[in-house]
Design a protein around this motif. Sequence first.
Motif, PDB file in Angstrom:
ATOM      1  N   PHE A   1       0.486  -1.155   0.198  1.00 21.87           N
ATOM      2  CA  PHE A   1      -0.088   0.251   0.034  1.00 21.87           C
ATOM      3  C   PHE A   1       0.773   1.436  -0.101  1.00 21.87           C
ATOM      4  O   PHE A   1       0.756   2.570  -0.234  1.00 21.87           O
TER       5      PHE A   1
ATOM      6  N   CYS B   1       4.746   9.248  -0.326  1.00 24.42           N
ATOM      7  CA  CYS B   1       4.284   8.359   1.026  1.00 24.42           C
ATOM      8  C   CYS B   1       4.735   9.187   2.065  1.00 24.42           C
ATOM      9  O   CYS B   1       5.792   8.903   2.038  1.00 24.42           O
TER      10      CYS B   1
ATOM     11  N   HIS C   1       0.168   8.346   5.802  1.00 24.34           N
ATOM     12  CA  HIS C   1      -0.113   6.355   5.527  1.00 24.34           C
ATOM     13  C   HIS C   1       0.180   6.180   6.954  1.00 24.34           C
ATOM     14  O   HIS C   1       1.759   5.808   7.501  1.00 24.34           O
TER      15      HIS C   1
ATOM     16  N   LEU D   1      -4.188   7.021   3.837  1.00 18.98           N
ATOM     17  CA  LEU D   1      -5.114   5.323   4.507  1.00 18.98           C
ATOM     18  C   LEU D   1      -4.432   5.134   5.900  1.00 18.98           C
ATOM     19  O   LEU D   1      -3.640   5.100   6.157  1.00 18.98           O
TER      20      LEU D   1
ATOM     21  N   ILE E   1      -4.083   2.291   8.732  1.00 16.01           N
ATOM     22  CA  ILE E   1      -4.186   0.914   8.274  1.00 16.01           C
ATOM     23  C   ILE E   1      -3.582   0.529  10.027  1.00 16.01           C
ATOM     24  O   ILE E   1      -3.340   0.698  10.843  1.00 16.01           O
TER      25      ILE E   1
ATOM     26  N   VAL F   1      -8.475   0.198   5.804  1.00 12.23           N
ATOM     27  CA  VAL F   1      -7.393  -1.428   6.034  1.00 12.23           C
ATOM     28  C   VAL F   1      -6.828  -1.943   7.432  1.00 12.23           C
ATOM     29  O   VAL F   1      -6.407  -2.319   8.203  1.00 12.23           O
TER      30      VAL F   1
ATOM     31  N   ASP G   1      -9.516  -4.742   2.764  1.00 12.94           N
ATOM     32  CA  ASP G   1      -9.514  -3.140   2.656  1.00 12.94           C
ATOM     33  C   ASP G   1     -10.726  -3.085   2.501  1.00 12.94           C
ATOM     34  O   ASP G   1     -11.702  -3.384   1.708  1.00 12.94           O
TER      35      ASP G   1
END
Length: 399
Positions: free
Chosen positions: A179, A184, A275, A319, A321, A354, A363
């Motif tokens: 991912f 990022c 992330h 994102l 996670i 996620v 996901d």
Amino acid sequence: LTYIPGSAGEPTPLLDLWAADPDRTRGARILTSLVPGINGLAMDALHPTATITGLFMQPAWQAAQAAGRFRHLPLSYSGFVRHVRERVAPDTCVVHVSLPDRAGRCSLGPAVEFTPLVHARSRRTVALVNPLLPAMPGAPSLDYAGFDAVAEVAFAPRGYAVGAPNRVALAIAGHIAGFIGDGCTIQVGLGKVPDALLALLHGRRGLRLHSGMLADSALDLWDAGALDPDAEHASCVWVGSPELYRRLQGRAGPVVAGCDVTHDAARLAALPRFHAVNSALSVDLFGQANLEVADGHAVSGLGGAGDFARGARLSAGGLSIVALPSTHAGRTRSRIVPRLDDGIASLSRTDVDVVVTEHGAADLRGLCVHGRAEALAWVADPAFRPALDNAWRAVRARL
């Protein structure tokens, strides 16, 4: 009220002195950011009239909490920032700093956390000046002349040894790495999965670090050339091996800032492609994550996970996670569960994009309630999937 910093900022000789002579803590009220697994402060080492208020619970303090001697604040790091600003005015702030430079400034080095905020609100400051604490150009410093009492003492800062990654950690890290692309911004915690993940990212380019705690593996990623040389790479703490502290001495580049900076919601939301990777003890089929309770006992606190998860959800291209092994207790119990048993959802289902186990990545983006449950059951250990499916059928009949 006395404030004691945690992580690599722990004033270890002072805590040792208290343990050797508990009467010194008679009637003491201690506010602290000590972190389980890094710092050690036993309640029975203090005078029976002493009390501790902190952000992290642990099983050894269960009796003390029941007796009112330990007060667990269920706050994230950003929540504690607000708590300090609005409700805390300590008598004494204890600080752990490096030797003064030519201008008489002492670096907070690898552990800033809440110290500048508390220091500014305290009546007096007691400093442990440690020649073994690395002075870091990117960390705040305090004026030596402003200290009310000083003890110069050489001691190894508290460290963190993660050990070699196991098969499960490597598998989880491999799924997460898919991912994270070039450019990022990354937040990770401490542990085998974060270490394994950062090792897998050495070939990426243009990455940016923005985290709470960083360890040796983050500096290895830096030295591998994976980070954007023009970006700011920030954390509130570095904690790791003795070699890490030697590598950080005088090192330009890493920014070590207070949690009012590193965990600020607006700053996090503005980070590009942020992330956030956080661990959990269990995740239910709604996507709620428990980071604090194991087998009915409180074992930790929220830390910065809630701040980072929400920041990642608000970041453009970000994102959130959550990573965890699929089982525990010798593979006899599933960490993917129908419902969180202990009534504590550290991260709500809206904070998680996620969920990753060694069996794959669920996901959850764009999935309906039932689709999320199916995806989460799929990353559980195969032995528990039928029971999870059956449990969800009972739940969905009531939705």
